[in-house]
Design a protein around this motif. Structure first.
Motif, PDB file in Angstrom:
ATOM      1  N   TRP A   4       3.138  -3.561 -14.152  1.00 31.17           N
ATOM      2  CA  TRP A   4       2.712  -2.402 -13.361  1.00 31.17           C
ATOM      3  C   TRP A   4       1.296  -2.626 -12.810  1.00 31.17           C
ATOM      4  CZ3 TRP A   4      -0.556   1.675 -12.551  1.00 31.17           C
ATOM      5  CH2 TRP A   4      -0.036   2.787 -11.895  1.00 31.17           C
ATOM      6  N   ALA A   5       0.396  -3.083 -13.662  1.00 37.66           N
ATOM      7  CA  ALA A   5      -0.984  -3.303 -13.227  1.00 37.66           C
ATOM      8  C   ALA A   5      -1.065  -4.405 -12.177  1.00 37.66           C
ATOM      9  CB  ALA A   5      -1.858  -3.649 -14.430  1.00 37.66           C
ATOM     10  N   THR A   6      -0.332  -5.488 -12.399  1.00 41.77           N
ATOM     11  CA  THR A   6      -0.333  -6.582 -11.426  1.00 41.77           C
ATOM     12  C   THR A   6       0.222  -6.131 -10.084  1.00 41.77           C
ATOM     13  OG1 THR A   6      -0.065  -8.216 -13.197  1.00 41.77           O
ATOM     14  CG2 THR A   6       0.497  -8.922 -10.965  1.00 41.77           C
ATOM     15  N   GLY A   7       1.312  -5.374 -10.123  1.00 42.80           N
ATOM     16  CA  GLY A   7       1.905  -4.880  -8.880  1.00 42.80           C
ATOM     17  C   GLY A   7       0.980  -3.940  -8.136  1.00 42.80           C
ATOM     18  N   LEU A   8       0.306  -3.065  -8.872  1.00 38.38           N
ATOM     19  CA  LEU A   8      -0.606  -2.114  -8.232  1.00 38.38           C
ATOM     20  C   LEU A   8      -1.784  -2.831  -7.593  1.00 38.38           C
ATOM     21  CD1 LEU A   8      -1.507   0.752  -7.603  1.00 38.38           C
ATOM     22  CD2 LEU A   8      -2.567   0.853  -9.871  1.00 38.38           C
ATOM     23  N   VAL A   9      -2.384  -3.768  -8.310  1.00 39.22           N
ATOM     24  CA  VAL A   9      -3.510  -4.515  -7.748  1.00 39.22           C
ATOM     25  C   VAL A   9      -3.071  -5.289  -6.508  1.00 39.22           C
ATOM     26  CG1 VAL A   9      -5.099  -6.437  -8.170  1.00 39.22           C
ATOM     27  CG2 VAL A   9      -4.759  -4.689  -9.926  1.00 39.22           C
ATOM     28  N   THR A  10      -1.889  -5.889  -6.567  1.00 33.39           N
ATOM     29  CA  THR A  10      -1.376  -6.630  -5.411  1.00 33.39           C
ATOM     30  C   THR A  10      -1.191  -5.713  -4.214  1.00 33.39           C
ATOM     31  OG1 THR A  10      -0.226  -8.188  -6.873  1.00 33.39           O
ATOM     32  CG2 THR A  10       0.496  -8.093  -4.579  1.00 33.39           C
ATOM     33  N   ALA A  11      -0.591  -4.538  -4.434  1.00 32.14           N
ATOM     34  CA  ALA A  11      -0.375  -3.589  -3.344  1.00 32.14           C
ATOM     35  C   ALA A  11      -1.693  -3.132  -2.732  1.00 32.14           C
ATOM     36  CB  ALA A  11       0.425  -2.387  -3.843  1.00 32.14           C
ATOM     37  N   LEU A  12      -2.682  -2.860  -3.578  1.00 31.22           N
ATOM     38  CA  LEU A  12      -3.990  -2.417  -3.077  1.00 31.22           C
ATOM     39  C   LEU A  12      -4.676  -3.523  -2.278  1.00 31.22           C
ATOM     40  CD1 LEU A  12      -5.274  -0.478  -6.207  1.00 31.22           C
ATOM     41  CD2 LEU A  12      -4.606   0.517  -4.013  1.00 31.22           C
ATOM     42  N   LEU A  13      -4.586  -4.756  -2.741  1.00 33.84           N
ATOM     43  CA  LEU A  13      -5.199  -5.871  -2.012  1.00 33.84           C
ATOM     44  C   LEU A  13      -4.517  -6.080  -0.663  1.00 33.84           C
ATOM     45  CD1 LEU A  13      -5.805  -8.501  -4.839  1.00 33.84           C
ATOM     46  CD2 LEU A  13      -7.533  -7.255  -3.541  1.00 33.84           C
ATOM     47  N   LEU A  14      -3.191  -6.006  -0.647  1.00 31.92           N
ATOM     48  CA  LEU A  14      -2.465  -6.207   0.613  1.00 31.92           C
ATOM     49  C   LEU A  14      -2.804  -5.122   1.619  1.00 31.92           C
ATOM     50  CD1 LEU A  14       1.055  -7.260  -0.727  1.00 31.92           C
ATOM     51  CD2 LEU A  14      -0.673  -8.734   0.311  1.00 31.92           C
ATOM     52  N   ALA A  15      -2.777  -3.868   1.169  1.00 33.02           N
ATOM     53  CA  ALA A  15      -3.028  -2.753   2.083  1.00 33.02           C
ATOM     54  C   ALA A  15      -4.504  -2.603   2.425  1.00 33.02           C
ATOM     55  CB  ALA A  15      -2.507  -1.453   1.476  1.00 33.02           C
ATOM     56  N   GLY A  16      -5.367  -2.869   1.448  1.00 36.45           N
ATOM     57  CA  GLY A  16      -6.789  -2.622   1.659  1.00 36.45           C
ATOM     58  C   GLY A  16      -7.553  -3.777   2.271  1.00 36.45           C
ATOM     59  N   PHE A  17      -7.015  -4.993   2.162  1.00 33.30           N
ATOM     60  CA  PHE A  17      -7.756  -6.152   2.662  1.00 33.30           C
ATOM     61  C   PHE A  17      -6.922  -7.028   3.598  1.00 33.30           C
ATOM     62  CE2 PHE A  17      -9.040 -10.639   2.154  1.00 33.30           C
ATOM     63  CZ  PHE A  17     -10.317 -10.553   2.710  1.00 33.30           C
ATOM     64  N   VAL A  18      -5.775  -7.498   3.124  1.00 35.41           N
ATOM     65  CA  VAL A  18      -4.977  -8.443   3.910  1.00 35.41           C
ATOM     66  C   VAL A  18      -4.456  -7.805   5.194  1.00 35.41           C
ATOM     67  CG1 VAL A  18      -2.978  -9.990   3.854  1.00 35.41           C
ATOM     68  CG2 VAL A  18      -4.343  -9.642   1.789  1.00 35.41           C
ATOM     69  N   SER A  19      -4.210  -6.503   5.182  1.00 36.14           N
ATOM     70  CA  SER A  19      -3.649  -5.828   6.362  1.00 36.14           C
ATOM     71  C   SER A  19      -4.536  -5.958   7.589  1.00 36.14           C
ATOM     72  CB  SER A  19      -3.398  -4.350   6.050  1.00 36.14           C
ATOM     73  OG  SER A  19      -4.616  -3.693   5.741  1.00 36.14           O
ATOM     74  N   PHE A  20      -5.828  -6.179   7.379  1.00 32.47           N
ATOM     75  CA  PHE A  20      -6.742  -6.322   8.526  1.00 32.47           C
ATOM     76  C   PHE A  20      -6.374  -7.533   9.371  1.00 32.47           C
ATOM     77  CE2 PHE A  20     -10.675  -7.990  10.440  1.00 32.47           C
ATOM     78  CZ  PHE A  20     -11.075  -6.874  11.170  1.00 32.47           C
ATOM     79  N   TYR A  21      -5.735  -8.521   8.763  1.00 37.97           N
ATOM     80  CA  TYR A  21      -5.400  -9.751   9.463  1.00 37.97           C
ATOM     81  C   TYR A  21      -3.961  -9.779   9.974  1.00 37.97           C
ATOM     82  CZ  TYR A  21      -9.698 -11.131   7.155  1.00 37.97           C
ATOM     83  OH  TYR A  21     -11.009 -11.180   6.719  1.00 37.97           O
ATOM     84  N   ALA A  22      -3.270  -8.641   9.891  1.00 36.25           N
ATOM     85  CA  ALA A  22      -1.891  -8.571  10.371  1.00 36.25           C
ATOM     86  C   ALA A  22      -1.843  -8.698  11.894  1.00 36.25           C
ATOM     87  CB  ALA A  22      -1.252  -7.257   9.934  1.00 36.25           C
TER      88      ALA A  22
END
Length: 353
Positions: free
Chosen positions: A251-269
């Motif tokens: 659960w913790a790993t999935g949440l951190v991954t989701a936050l990183l994707l939406a909060g950081f990686v999405s800028f480069y989409a």
């Protein structure tokens, strides 16, 4: 593939909404059988993960991008009924908070992106598992194929709804060819993301993958220099250790991954229009599009109002979206799990995080 207001006329949009509501109601009942004290908390996380990955548009052709729909991924991880609910929660959050997908077209979007993708993907997935060996690789390969076919399936459903209630005079044949053509390419990206995610969960916690239930990998013992299958444990004895295992790390790993994707990686989409937007612009389907009812939302277009820095604005919007989706999704699945316990006349167990 978020359909905005104005693509499909009111009667067909209402009819699609009624069918979608019926599908959600059936899924609510079916999810009671799929969810238990371990998987119910994870279902909300799956919804949040799908929300975050949908922010990552990837290029598929010149001037066109695509993004995850998520029906196949959710169906394989948490079950088809729960999968419909996961994607529906995502679509509701996107429509209400981010002005993504028309509110009058919510039923159309649930039909396309939740119901059809789950039905097509899970039917293909289960069909392949009947003929493939009982291995983790087979589960991953079946998930890949189901996801690949689910996206053009959703494109076909949009074409059908457009044929019944499109608000512009564009030949249905042109719409079908353009939609299915570009969404076959998007399906490759969908399939890749789905297979990688399912494979990753299978590698660490196969007991949490709904589509892998019953998958048995025999323990090998070396006897006189030869590998033989160890005796299979009784089902109850085999299930007991799995039920006792905590899901906190997952659960913790999935949440951190989701936050990183939406909060950081999405800028480069990719900033290119997605498949539906590109087809609509090229074919003239978007001539009657209407402004979104939530266009003035503080989070419209995945940015935070009055935050001028684009990177910060988009990142904050993504983080807020993940939080809102996991909160609403977890609430829905907790209620479903509680209802299951009430039906059995037992007190619901505390979530096994």
């Amino acid at each position: 593939m978020h359909v905005p207001d104005g693509f499909i006329n009111a009667p067909v949009s209402i009819a699609a909404g009624v069918v979608a509501a019926g599908a959600v109601a059936v899924s609510l009942r079916g999810a009671r059988r799929e969810l238990d004290e371990r998987t119910a908390p994870l279902a909300g996380l799956v919804a949040a993960f799908i929300f975050s990955v949908q922010m990552l548009n990837f290029p598929v052709a010149a001037g066109t991008s695509g993004h995850l729909l998520g029906g196949a991924l959710a169906a394989v991880l948490v079950g088809p009924c729960t999968g419909v609910l996961c994607v529906s929660v995502v679509l509701l959050m996107q429509g209400l908070l981010f002005a993504d997908g028309g509110l009058t077209a919510l039923g159309v979007n649930v039909m396309n992106m939740a119901v059809v993708t789950v039905i097509v993907a899970y039917a293909v997935f289960r069909g392949l598992l009947r003929v493939l060996p009982d291995t983790r690789r087979s589960v991953t390969a079946a998930a890949f194929t189901g996801a690949l076919l689910s996206v053009p399936g959703a494109a076909g459903m949009f074409t059908l709804l457009y044929a019944l209630g499109g608000t512009t005079d564009v030949p249905v044949g042109k719409v079908f060819t353009a939609m299915v053509g570009v969404h076959v390419l998007i399906g490759i990206g969908e399939a890749t993301i789905t297979a990688l995610t399912v494979g990753a969960v299978l590698a660490v916690r196969p007991d949490l993958v709904h589509g892998a239930h019953g998958l048995v990998t025999p323990l090998k013992l070396r006897v006189d220099g030869r590998l033989i299958d160890a005796p299979v444990a009784a089902p109850a004895a085999a299930a007991a250790p799995l039920a006792a295992r905590s899901t906190k790390k997952v659960w913790a790993t999935g949440l951190v991954t989701a936050l990183l994707l939406a909060g950081f990686v999405s800028f480069y989409a990719s900033a290119s229009p997605d498949g539906l937007e590109k087809v609509a612009a090229d074919q003239g389907i978007d001539r009657n599009v209407r402004a979104h009812a939530a266009a003035d939302s503080p989070l419209a277009d995945y940015g935070v109002k009055d935050v001028s820095d684009a990177r910060l604005s988009g990142g904050l919007a993504g983080v807020i979206g993940v939080g809102a989706t996991i909160a609403v999704g977890s609430g829905v699945f907790w209620a479903v799990r509680r209802r299951r316990a009430d039906d059995r006349g037992t007190a619901p167990a505390a979530p096994a995080l």
